[in-house]
Design a protein around this motif. Structure first.
Motif, short mmCIF file in Angstrom:
data_model
loop_
_atom_site.label_atom_id
_atom_site.label_comp_id
_atom_site.label_asym_id
_atom_site.label_seq_id
_atom_site.Cartn_x
_atom_site.Cartn_y
_atom_site.Cartn_z
N SER A 38 28.60 -16.16 -38.98
CA SER A 38 27.35 -15.62 -38.45
C SER A 38 26.39 -16.68 -37.94
N ALA A 39 26.93 -17.76 -37.36
CA ALA A 39 26.07 -18.80 -36.81
C ALA A 39 25.21 -18.26 -35.67
N HIS A 40 25.71 -17.21 -34.99
CA HIS A 40 24.95 -16.64 -33.87
C HIS A 40 23.75 -15.81 -34.32
N LYS A 41 23.67 -15.56 -35.62
CA LYS A 41 22.56 -14.77 -36.16
C LYS A 41 21.49 -15.65 -36.81
N LYS A 42 21.66 -16.95 -36.70
CA LYS A 42 20.76 -17.89 -37.39
C LYS A 42 20.25 -18.95 -36.40
N PRO A 43 19.14 -19.62 -36.79
CA PRO A 43 18.75 -20.81 -36.03
C PRO A 43 19.84 -21.87 -36.18
N PRO A 44 20.05 -22.75 -35.20
CA PRO A 44 19.28 -22.87 -33.96
C PRO A 44 19.77 -21.95 -32.84
N TYR A 45 20.87 -21.19 -33.07
CA TYR A 45 21.40 -20.38 -31.98
C TYR A 45 20.40 -19.34 -31.49
N LEU A 46 19.59 -18.81 -32.40
CA LEU A 46 18.65 -17.76 -32.00
C LEU A 46 17.63 -18.24 -30.98
N SER A 47 17.48 -19.55 -30.83
CA SER A 47 16.60 -20.07 -29.79
C SER A 47 17.21 -19.89 -28.40
N LEU A 48 18.54 -19.67 -28.36
CA LEU A 48 19.23 -19.43 -27.10
C LEU A 48 19.32 -17.94 -26.79
N ASN A 49 19.56 -17.14 -27.82
CA ASN A 49 19.62 -15.69 -27.66
C ASN A 49 18.96 -15.05 -28.87
N PRO A 50 17.74 -14.56 -28.74
CA PRO A 50 17.01 -14.01 -29.89
C PRO A 50 17.64 -12.76 -30.48
N PHE A 51 18.60 -12.16 -29.74
CA PHE A 51 19.28 -10.97 -30.26
C PHE A 51 20.53 -11.32 -31.05
N GLY A 52 20.85 -12.62 -31.12
CA GLY A 52 21.98 -13.05 -31.93
C GLY A 52 23.33 -12.60 -31.43
N GLN A 53 23.51 -12.63 -30.11
CA GLN A 53 24.79 -12.24 -29.52
C GLN A 53 25.30 -13.38 -28.64
N ILE A 54 26.61 -13.38 -28.42
CA ILE A 54 27.19 -14.39 -27.54
C ILE A 54 27.63 -13.70 -26.24
N PRO A 55 27.61 -14.48 -25.14
CA PRO A 55 27.34 -15.91 -25.03
C PRO A 55 25.88 -16.20 -24.70
N ALA A 56 25.58 -17.50 -24.64
CA ALA A 56 24.32 -17.99 -24.08
C ALA A 56 24.66 -19.18 -23.20
N LEU A 57 23.83 -19.41 -22.20
CA LEU A 57 24.11 -20.49 -21.26
C LEU A 57 22.93 -21.44 -21.19
N GLU A 58 23.25 -22.74 -21.12
CA GLU A 58 22.25 -23.77 -20.86
C GLU A 58 22.64 -24.51 -19.58
N ASP A 59 21.71 -24.52 -18.65
CA ASP A 59 21.90 -25.25 -17.40
C ASP A 59 20.67 -26.12 -17.21
#
Length: 203
Positions: A38-59
């Protein structure tokens, strides 16, 4: 700056983004997300997607979530790449509107029943298969007139279907696709594009 995709290849939404990057010939780095813990449901991932879902993109400084929005962003920003395929049909208002229409169909008509059939219980699957059959009957009629959903050119409207269809075509319900000649021909076409030969679903 290297484009970063946070997700896992077996995720259909992550795969949708990877296919778009591949079509555009863009270099990227896949950053695995430990979804089992559940890394996608916790910080720091939530700074990329506040809904805790994948994927997220950084450009660079740009951070985006929602796979379909990511694909649109990539296509618009990197329209002038060495591979100049126009996935949004932006050369004309008619083409772009048709692509938009069939992207909406994929999102609201095709995706719900295929997603449910992949993840749900048998009773729900029976209902969703009936819903999917109605959608594919519409596709069969459309594809009897045009090679692709948006017209006679491959577009994002087609690409968006690939991830779930990969899983669906491998299931016992593959006849929903193969029994419809035009849908089957379309699937064989879009699934055999050389740029899609990624090791996304080989496991």
């Amino acid at each position: 700056m290297v484009i970063k995709v946070h997700g896992i290849p077996l995720s259909t939404c992550t795969a949708r983004v990877l296919l778009c990057l591949c079509e555009k010939g863009l270099q990227y780095k896949l950053v695995p997300v430990d979804v089992e813990n559940s890394a996608h449901k916790k910080p720091p991932y939530l700074s990329l997607n506040p809904f805790g879902q994948i994927p997220a993109l950084e450009d660079g400084h740009v951070k985006i979530f929602e796979s379909r929005a990511i694909c649109k962003y990539l296509t618009r920003k990197y329209n002038e790449t060495r591979i100049t395929i126009d996935l949004l049909g932006s050369s004309s208002l008619t083409d772009s509107t048709l692509v938009d229409t069939w992207m909406e169909v994929e999102s609201h008509q095709f995706n719900p029943p295929t997603q449910a059939c992949t993840h749900s219980l048998n009773k729900i699957i029976e209902i969703e298969l009936r819903n999917l059959a109605k959608v594919l009957d519409v596709y069969e009629e459309r594809l009897s007139e045009y090679k692709y959903l948006g017209g006679d050119f491959y577009s994002m409207a087609d690409l968006h279907h690939i991830p779930y269809l990969v899983y669906f075509i491998r299931s016992s319900k593959s006849s929903f696709v193969t029994s419809r000649p035009c849908v089957n021909a379309w699937w064989n076409d879009i699934s055999s594009r050389p740029l899609h030969r990624l090791k996304l679903w080989n496991s």
